[in-house]
Scaffold this active site. Structure first.
Site, mmCIF file in Angstrom:
data_model
loop_
_atom_site.group_PDB
_atom_site.id
_atom_site.type_symbol
_atom_site.label_atom_id
_atom_site.label_comp_id
_atom_site.label_asym_id
_atom_site.label_seq_id
_atom_site.Cartn_x
_atom_site.Cartn_y
_atom_site.Cartn_z
ATOM 1 N N SER A 151 0.792 -1.238 0.000
ATOM 2 C CA SER A 151 0.000 0.000 0.000
ATOM 3 C C SER A 151 0.821 1.281 0.000
ATOM 4 C CB SER A 151 -0.983 0.017 1.164
ATOM 5 O OG SER A 151 -0.308 0.244 2.381
ATOM 6 N N LYS B 51 0.521 4.624 6.733
ATOM 7 C CA LYS B 51 -0.059 5.455 5.673
ATOM 8 C C LYS B 51 0.512 6.863 5.760
ATOM 9 C CE LYS B 51 -2.942 2.102 4.719
ATOM 10 N NZ LYS B 51 -2.709 1.221 3.614
#
Length: 175
Positions: free
Chosen positions: A40, A81
């Site tokens: 990701s 993230k």
């Protein structure tokens, strides 16, 4: 002779005990090693890369746009993230462009994707107080705030400061 050996053993035991206590305190309160799991954050971070997480930084100040944060996504799983929205920000993706408060925002960490479709349109969201909006750099393969919503600051456990493994890829991760 025996007392000299006992003294030496005692000094070694004392030094080892202090080292273990210091390592425990540093790991618990200041820094920890985390492992990237999944794609990701590619191309910025790779699967199985090792990072040093700074646990104390967000006790001093809140996460800032551009920071790579580690947060509790669930009781059993932490996510890594990038922060793109701070409390009060209006976040939107339109035509491959990130808009913050209706202003187009540059994302230099995505330059490697030049010309490729990487971000589907996403309607405007205003980040509530006490929360941040996070996304993975690999926008097409990331479970992030576009899916799970803004993240409470209480769930943020630290900032990724250094990539330390593999050794050929050692680098700092903050500006």
């Amino acid at each position: 002779m025996e007392t000299k050996i006992l003294k030496e053993l005692f000094e070694w035991a004392k030094s080892l005990t202090i080292a273990v206590i210091l390592a425990f305190l540093i790991h618990t309160f200041l820094f920890a090693v985390v492992v990237v799991s999944g794609p990701s954050m590619e191309p910025t971070l790779q699967n199985n890369e090792r990072l040093i997480m700074n646990k104390i930084i967000y006790k001093i100040h809140a996460p800032k746009r551009g920071d790579i944060v580690i947060f509790h996504a669930s009781e059993k799983e932490d996510y890594i993230k990038r922060v793109i929205g701070e409390p009060g920000d209006k976040v939107e993706f339109r035509n491959q462009q990130l808009y913050i408060n209706d202003q187009p925002t540059q994302e230099p960490y995505l330059d490697r994707y030049s010309g490729k479709i990487i971000t589907e349109d996403f309607p405007p969201v205003t980040v509530p107080d006490g929360m941040i909006f996070v996304v993975g750099d690999n926008r097409g393969n990331s479970t992030d705030s576009r899916i799970i919503g803004p993240i409470s600051l209480n769930k943020v456990i630290g900032r990724a400061d250094l990539a330390i493994w593999p050794l050929s890829q050692i680098r700092k991760l903050w500006n």
